[in-house]
Enzyme design. Structure first.
Site, PDB file in Angstrom:
ATOM      1  N   LYS A  30      -4.775   5.996   3.304  1.00  0.00           N
ATOM      2  CA  LYS A  30      -3.806   5.319   4.174  1.00  0.00           C
ATOM      3  C   LYS A  30      -2.402   5.901   3.994  1.00  0.00           C
ATOM      4  CE  LYS A  30      -6.461   0.994   4.157  1.00  0.00           C
ATOM      5  NZ  LYS A  30      -6.643  -0.322   3.525  1.00  0.00           N
ATOM      6  N   TYR A  75      -2.972  -3.834  -2.929  1.00  0.00           N
ATOM      7  CA  TYR A  75      -3.499  -5.030  -2.264  1.00  0.00           C
ATOM      8  C   TYR A  75      -2.661  -6.251  -2.659  1.00  0.00           C
ATOM      9  CZ  TYR A  75      -7.536  -1.867  -2.059  1.00  0.00           C
ATOM     10  OH  TYR A  75      -8.361  -0.788  -1.885  1.00  0.00           O
TER      11      TYR A  75
HETATM   12  N1  GLU Z   1     -12.943   2.057   3.910  1.00  0.00           N
HETATM   13  C1  GLU Z   1     -12.580   0.828   3.278  1.00  0.00           C
HETATM   14  C2  GLU Z   1     -12.528  -0.300   4.292  1.00  0.00           C
HETATM   15  O1  GLU Z   1     -12.048  -0.092   5.357  1.00  0.00           O
HETATM   16  C3  GLU Z   1     -11.264   1.009   2.621  1.00  0.00           C
HETATM   17  C4  GLU Z   1     -10.856  -0.208   1.894  1.00  0.00           C
HETATM   18  C5  GLU Z   1     -10.125   0.063   0.641  1.00  0.00           C
HETATM   19  O2  GLU Z   1     -10.275   1.078  -0.030  1.00  0.00           O
HETATM   20  O3  GLU Z   1      -9.346  -0.831   0.325  1.00  0.00           O
HETATM   21  O4  GLU Z   1     -12.959  -1.376   4.051  1.00  0.00           O
END
Ligand code: GLU
Length: 305
Positions: A64, A241
């Site tokens: 991201k 997060y």
């Molecule tokens: N590909 C994962 C999703 O979209 C990435 C989530 C993550 O690494 O937090 O759920």
């Protein structure tokens, strides 16, 4: 340094027992819960490693950061942040309520799934393949690793089961945040999350940001200092997060984690750090990886605060 890293890995290995490998993307269940490794790339080009640093894992949410950089380069920050906010959220990374009830349906920030999917929709390219090529090539460039590719099984697995991400994306289409073809945007998002890396690769991404957008090993300036600054600020407030506040207090570095078990951390003007530990805590962060970063931050006084 290598000795310090070895000691830190040994001390924190026990914590892998307390977490679980991600299972909501079926292919991630294959990750080895016991793996724990670290890699450090300093700004003068020195590299150090310890533990299972050769473990390969999918980059997941750490990607991201890369798509955010490219979207800002393509559109300018004002346009990007008119579509996606920069506020921390206390909700989970794939929260649906957050999208509907806050910020006039604009995703809170580019580090949660909704925000990241909207960011991908802003990256320029004629076809989804071209958009993904750009993300892949940028990743190869800043890591100095031309062998990075997607892990096809992980990509297919997430594409087959990613209905929650699909629902976030269709909701954003209904509110005008996304204006292009939802399935095409999601395909690029699933691919970027499936790029397979090691903690050496992510430590180099960290070093590139620590060096304000200049690749330490080649001296090439890839992005403006200002873009690197913005990205590091968002990583600091939103990168871990809904545990970003705790991480700032205990560790104090811009960082981004992924559910594949990686954490990429930035010690500005000093080094990039890559950690791998697929055993995750309840919030989706590498449980032992966080402990490794906490010890490293303390020992080397890396907190920016
Ligand atoms: N590909 C994962 C999703 O979209 C990435 C989530 C993550 O690494 O937090 O759920």
């Amino acid at each position: 340094m290598e000795k310090l890293l070895d000691n830190i890995i040994q001390t924190n290995r026990k914590y892998v027992e307390e977490g679980e490998v991600a299972s909501y993307i079926p292919e991630l269940k294959k990750g080895n819960k016991n793996d724990l490794g670290v890699y450090v790339t300093t700004l003068n080009g020195e590299e150090f490693s310890a533990g299972d640093y050769e473990t390969r894992f999918t980059i997941q949410s750490i990607s991201k950061v890369i798509s955010l950089i490219i979207a800002i380069m393509d559109n300018g920050e004002d346009y990007v942040f008119s579509k996606v906010g920069v506020e921390h959220t206390a909700d989970a990374f794939n929260s649906i309520t957050n999208l509907e009830t806050k910020n006039l349906h604009r995703p809170s920030n580019p580090m949660i799934n909704a925000g990241a999917i909207a960011i991908v929709s802003l990256i320029k390219g004629r076809e989804p393949d071209e958009v993904f090529e750009r993300i892949l090539n940028f990743t190869r460039k800043i890591t100095g690793n031309d062998n990075i590719n997607i892990n096809r099984e992980a990509y297919i697995s997430e594409k087959a089961t990613g209905d929650r991400n699909r629902s976030l994306a269709y909701f954003m289409k209904s509110t005008g945040v996304i204006t292009n073809d939802v399935e095409k945007v999601l395909d690029v998002y699933f691919k970027q999350c499936s790029m397979e890396v090691t903690c050496k690769d992510i430590s180099r991404i960290g070093a590139f940001l620590a060096n304000d957008g200049v690749i330490p090993l080649t001296g090439e300036k890839v992005i403006p200092r200002e873009t690197a600054r913005i990205v590091k600020a968002i990583m600091t407030t939103c990168g871990m997060y809904d545990a970003s506040g705790e991480f700032a207090v205990n560790i104090g570095m811009p960082a981004k984690s992924g559910v594949g078990g990686g954490i990429m951390a930035v010690a500005p003007e000093k080094m990039g750090i890559g950690v791998v530990g697929p055993s995750l805590d309840k919030k989706g962060n590498s449980i032992a990886g966080i402990k490794v970063l906490a010890d490293l931050s303390k020992e080397l006084e890396l907190s920016i605060f």
